[in-house]
Enzyme design. Sequence first.
Site, PDB file in Angstrom:
ATOM      1  N   SER A 589       0.815  -1.215   0.000  1.00 43.73           N
ATOM      2  CA  SER A 589       0.000   0.000   0.000  1.00 43.73           C
ATOM      3  C   SER A 589       0.853   1.271   0.000  1.00 43.73           C
ATOM      4  O   SER A 589       1.568   1.541  -0.963  1.00 43.73           O
ATOM      5  CB  SER A 589      -0.951  -0.052   1.208  1.00 43.73           C
ATOM      6  OG  SER A 589      -1.887   0.987   1.173  1.00 43.73           O
ATOM      7  N   ASP A 600      10.308   5.730  -9.815  1.00 47.24           N
ATOM      8  CA  ASP A 600       9.955   6.372 -11.077  1.00 47.24           C
ATOM      9  C   ASP A 600      10.693   7.694 -11.279  1.00 47.24           C
ATOM     10  O   ASP A 600      11.060   8.049 -12.404  1.00 47.24           O
ATOM     11  CB  ASP A 600       8.447   6.613 -11.145  1.00 47.24           C
ATOM     12  CG  ASP A 600       7.663   5.342 -11.439  1.00 47.24           C
ATOM     13  OD1 ASP A 600       8.302   4.308 -11.711  1.00 47.24           O
ATOM     14  OD2 ASP A 600       6.421   5.382 -11.393  1.00 47.24           O
ATOM     15  N   LYS A 614      -0.407  -4.201  -3.335  1.00 47.75           N
ATOM     16  CA  LYS A 614      -1.700  -3.604  -2.969  1.00 47.75           C
ATOM     17  C   LYS A 614      -1.748  -2.191  -3.552  1.00 47.75           C
ATOM     18  O   LYS A 614      -1.290  -1.239  -2.935  1.00 47.75           O
ATOM     19  CB  LYS A 614      -1.897  -3.552  -1.453  1.00 47.75           C
ATOM     20  CG  LYS A 614      -3.253  -2.957  -1.063  1.00 47.75           C
ATOM     21  CD  LYS A 614      -3.384  -2.787   0.431  1.00 47.75           C
ATOM     22  CE  LYS A 614      -4.743  -2.187   0.781  1.00 47.75           C
ATOM     23  NZ  LYS A 614      -4.929  -0.818   0.250  1.00 47.75           N
TER      24      LYS A 614
END
Length: 735
Positions: A589, A600, A614
């Site tokens: 999560s 990224d 998740k």
Amino acid sequence: MRKLNRFVAALLPVLFVGGSVVQARPAGTDQAHASAASETLAEWSQEVWSSAQAGGVKDAMELFADVPGGESPATAELRESIEHFKQTIAKREELRQTRLGEVRKELTENLEKGNLTKSLRAAVEIHLLSPDGEKKEFLESDEIKGLIEKAVERAHADETAGKWLDAHETFSLLNALHDEDRTYRPDLKRLGQRLVMLRLYTPARLHEMRNQQRIAAGDKELPPFNGVGENWEDKLKGIDQSMVKRAMANAAEMNVDQVGLDRMLLGAFAALRTMVTTSDLSAVFPALADKDKLEAFTTFLDESTQRITERGERVGADELIRSVDRLLKVNSTTLQISESALLHEFGNGGIGELDEFTSIIWPDELAQFQRTTEGKFIGVGIQITLNDALDLKVVTPLDGTPAQKAGVRPGDLIRKIDGESTLGISLPQAVDRITGRPGTEVVLSMEREGCEEPIEYRLIRQDIPLYSVKGWERSGPHETDWSWFIDDSSKIGYLRLSQFTKDTTNEMKRATRAMMDAGLRGLILDLRFNPGGLLPEAVGVVSLFAESGTVVTQEDAAGREVERQVVRPGNAALAHLPVVVIVNGGSASASEIVSGALQDYKKAIILGDRSFGKGSVQQVFSLGPRAAFKITSQYYRLPGGRLIHRRDGCTTWGIEPDVAVEMLPKQIGDALTLRQDADISRFDAEGKKVVDEKHPGVEARKLLDDGLDPQLEAAVLLVRSQLVGGPTPVVQSTK
């Protein structure tokens, strides 16, 4: 290893002038030679980091090969660190091969004896220990296929015979072998439902079954059952029709996977079938033993299932209302199960058809749910566990809490709570008994080594803050007292986040400010076993590293963007540091949002194992004053567009580390135990650590020195490779 960067200044002296970095270039022939060597090392350092950032490094040792030549102290120390890491990896592989040899022998012996359970356990461990390229071949071998076939047959027979624990264990092992394709997940879910029902309605019977299973396995008997706080009627008090109808109707409208009411109703009726065919529940619902009444009720379930199946997607809220009304009417003339119990299982079964993160938060669960999100709980401030003898033991009292002020000590055994024995008590029972409303009293009777008589503490409950940010080693009695540097000479910081609560970002800021004031040059962020938490806190943590941009976008079932979370500008004090984030299968999560966004934006190297997967967002709605409903309403995408949620049928999920470093099960267990022991330190009234024969203390340093945590060691080595390769700006705090 700690000495590695003592020589960085000699290798690449740096002067800080007006906040900028200026490299001092010595003159002279010898110094020119040193400069050339430095440039070579700098090139190597950059190549290591670039290779890691490119991702897909399956062997961390690939990064650290071919260290540039030269006899500088820094290069020698770097090689020494790399050699130690090589030895750590070699020890891991030796441990793997040794254990594989042992467990393969166990598999052969148990197959010959026809012991299916022990054979399955051995097969699961072999599969877990085997390199990725060998796992599929192992599962497809005739030996394992035959074992699985026999185990499935045995599990179904055990379930039919009412051997719920045995059947559940077998399906758990089968599911572990086929975790990726989830072949046995429906069976495991059904057996799990049976055990949860037994735990709620007939806990004494479940305790008896577990005790019989332990005795059969040659283990020590359990203590007698303790029924304190185990009344199911009290737990289900307040459940009514409207609560269940609202939850399921809202779920049909909002669930991100667009599961319809038809499927939810089928799940609800299937759960009721599981309930009424769990024969041990007849102890509290006597009519289950009446064949005629049971048949009448199951006939109703069959008819309802057929009707819903035929209507399919046409099923709407009207059918939900009629189904509940019919259910209660038929029940009143047949089994006469308590209405609250019937609705509880109907609701759980229906919502259980959605993803695993959607659930009704029933009245008895609401307080615990609120504690997990608020970052505090109401209690007396002790961490407790069950020791090997199943005694309720104090791990440690938290500093400044009622328990610590009263004199409760680590190792104390809690023998009574409010005058009632703790013999045979479970941890959830103990937590429920000790926690309560603020300002109320709880009386704990303790047994302490060296004391002949019990010690009684009368403690007043209060709000206890929970801290989610931890450092390298405890430096004082308070939960915020940490030594933050894993390598003080190199100024490499270390932060562990246990979860994302409402104050995590502020805790991070305080910790990093302290490190920056002390000359922070590199950072390790440990997110292993962090289950996640609040989305705004994940955004806040990412904002400490990234200057701008999207953190996460949220999209509905149709793939439409419904919300976008962006970096909070002006907070990126750590943007220019070399950072390594460690993740594993327990990172979920919010942990995945943070690690994925930093990956990224190339703000960190992600190291470890693939994360949990998740990638969904839950919303919480009230179902009245005593219950709530948590539903997955959206999926999120990371800045690069990745959808990382693990959905049925998908083969990729989670955050794949840039640098994969495996830890074996034994290493994980040993490292967690040492980490926990190192976190529990005793301090005297002056704040000095108490170390004596009874409290020898455990140093976190052993994780690295003894090669217990190869993931952490690789992370330290990666950051060091940057610091030794060139001048890294010292980040200064701005208060």
